[in-house]
Write an enzyme that holds these catalytic residues in place. Sequence first.
Site, PDB file in Angstrom:
ATOM      1  CD  GLU A  92      -3.067  -0.953   2.228  1.00  0.00           C
ATOM      2  OE1 GLU A  92      -2.997  -0.035   3.054  1.00  0.00           O
ATOM      3  OE2 GLU A  92      -4.005  -1.775   2.200  1.00  0.00           O
ATOM      4  CD  GLU A 128      -3.414  -5.846   3.874  1.00  0.00           C
ATOM      5  OE1 GLU A 128      -4.243  -5.020   4.299  1.00  0.00           O
ATOM      6  OE2 GLU A 128      -2.185  -5.679   3.925  1.00  0.00           O
TER       7      GLU A 128
HETATM    8  C1  FCB Z   1      -4.188  -2.121   5.610  1.00  0.00           C
HETATM    9  C2  FCB Z   1      -2.766  -2.412   6.019  1.00  0.00           C
HETATM   10  C3  FCB Z   1      -2.653  -3.504   7.069  1.00  0.00           C
HETATM   11  C4  FCB Z   1      -3.760  -3.408   8.103  1.00  0.00           C
HETATM   12  C5  FCB Z   1      -5.106  -3.304   7.438  1.00  0.00           C
HETATM   13  C6  FCB Z   1      -6.258  -3.245   8.409  1.00  0.00           C
HETATM   14  O1  FCB Z   1      -4.265  -0.826   5.119  1.00  0.00           O
HETATM   15  O2  FCB Z   1      -2.002  -2.818   4.904  1.00  0.00           O
HETATM   16  O3  FCB Z   1      -1.381  -3.429   7.638  1.00  0.00           O
HETATM   17  O4  FCB Z   1      -3.505  -2.381   8.971  1.00  0.00           O
HETATM   18  O5  FCB Z   1      -5.140  -2.170   6.630  1.00  0.00           O
END
Ligand code: FCB
Length: 438
Positions: free
Chosen positions: A160, A353
């Site tokens: 990110e 994620e």
């Molecule tokens: C994302 C991050 C991860 C975690 C999630 C909830 O933005 O990459 O580390 O904090 O959110």
Amino acid sequence: MIRRMVTNSMPQFPAGFLWGVSTSAHQIEGAADAREPSVWDVFTAEPGRVKDGSTAAVACDSYHRYPEDVALLAGLGVDAYRFSVSWPRVDSPGGLDFYDGLVDALCAAGVRPVVTLFHWDLPVALDWLERDTASRFADHVSVVAERLGDRVAKWITLNEPAEHTLLGHALGVHAPGRRLMFDALPVAHHQLLAHGLAVRALRAAGTGDIGIANSHGPTWAASEKPEDRQAAEFYDLLLNRLFSDPLLIGRYPEGIGELMPGDVEADLKVIAEPIDWYGINYYAPTRVGAPQGAEIEFGGLSLPAELPFTVREIEDRPVTDFGWPVVPEALTELLTGFAERYGDRLPPVLITENGCSYEGVDDQERIAYLDGHIRALHRAVEAGVDVRGYFVWSLLDNFEWAEGYARRFGLVHTDFETLERTPKASYAWLRDLLRAQR
Ligand code: FCB
């Protein structure tokens, strides 16, 4: 208690689909005394930066308890585990031994290691405003690839860069805590350059299967009014296309390249170095409207009044404990939109994620969230998007950045006093889902 029971069976994903869970070094490892400091150690030591005043000095203590975590992964039955290497730990004497042991333990348990090479914990001496940090990153990547490359299944260069730029350097709510607003743009460019150099370094070390984990979400205009649509378009450009366009089509969205430092045309050739797959972190869509001239609170953030947009509430939707709206179908929209925009320039996609923060061990809301999102993902596959894997954030409750330990994203509960791990209802649910997929 009213429960939303998940009754319909999950449709089957294509053979070879990769199921996994994700974590990151700073959020779970602890053992801060066994490594050099990162910008996050400095940031959390400053009063008022982290909501509950906590630090990640111990976190889940996974540095010492990783055999237990690997056993949890094996019990869950995931194909893969996404974790990050801490750059300051890699730079510390013996630091790589830890990752070497972890990778061996994963392989012995039949879980494929997926390694993120940077997940926000920059060594304190470095700074993403400096171009040189990109080449320093490539050196770090070579060192890691040299040691772990024979066993790592997939590489993720960066996590990110959009959030790291926005939260860490534009708004100052994450480390390193700078509030540069639009002067933070070079941070985005240098990370993208670092990504391209890292891809080259990984290939030079003889490794492959390389991607990135970018955060993306659909942007919805607050209304059809031109000022709302314009504001939404600008937000979309800044948080989505600024990162995906250079990587996938080798150019910045119109008007952005001029704002970037250095020989941007030459850099874009490095940035667009072909990758094997594209990783997307998805949590929620964002509704955006014209600026309203007042600071607004959103998802735990205070957004300054001087921004050319405001983030509005998405109404009529359940929200997680973090206040993030739960909108599974936006994941289908995101993926089909990506496939449409980038066509054959889009490599296979992995969801690197997806998850939610809820209290409690009988976490039926998390089950409903994951169930909805996995179904939405399947609809994207049916629509022809080449999605090859899905990773839940996160294996266990951990240090959630500026929120400290107040946000629980885990399939496994962590007691931060005793460090005891307790699988939640969602852990058993996912385990059963994975069994049924095989
Ligand atoms: C994302 C991050 C991860 C975690 C999630 C909830 O933005 O990459 O580390 O904090 O959110």
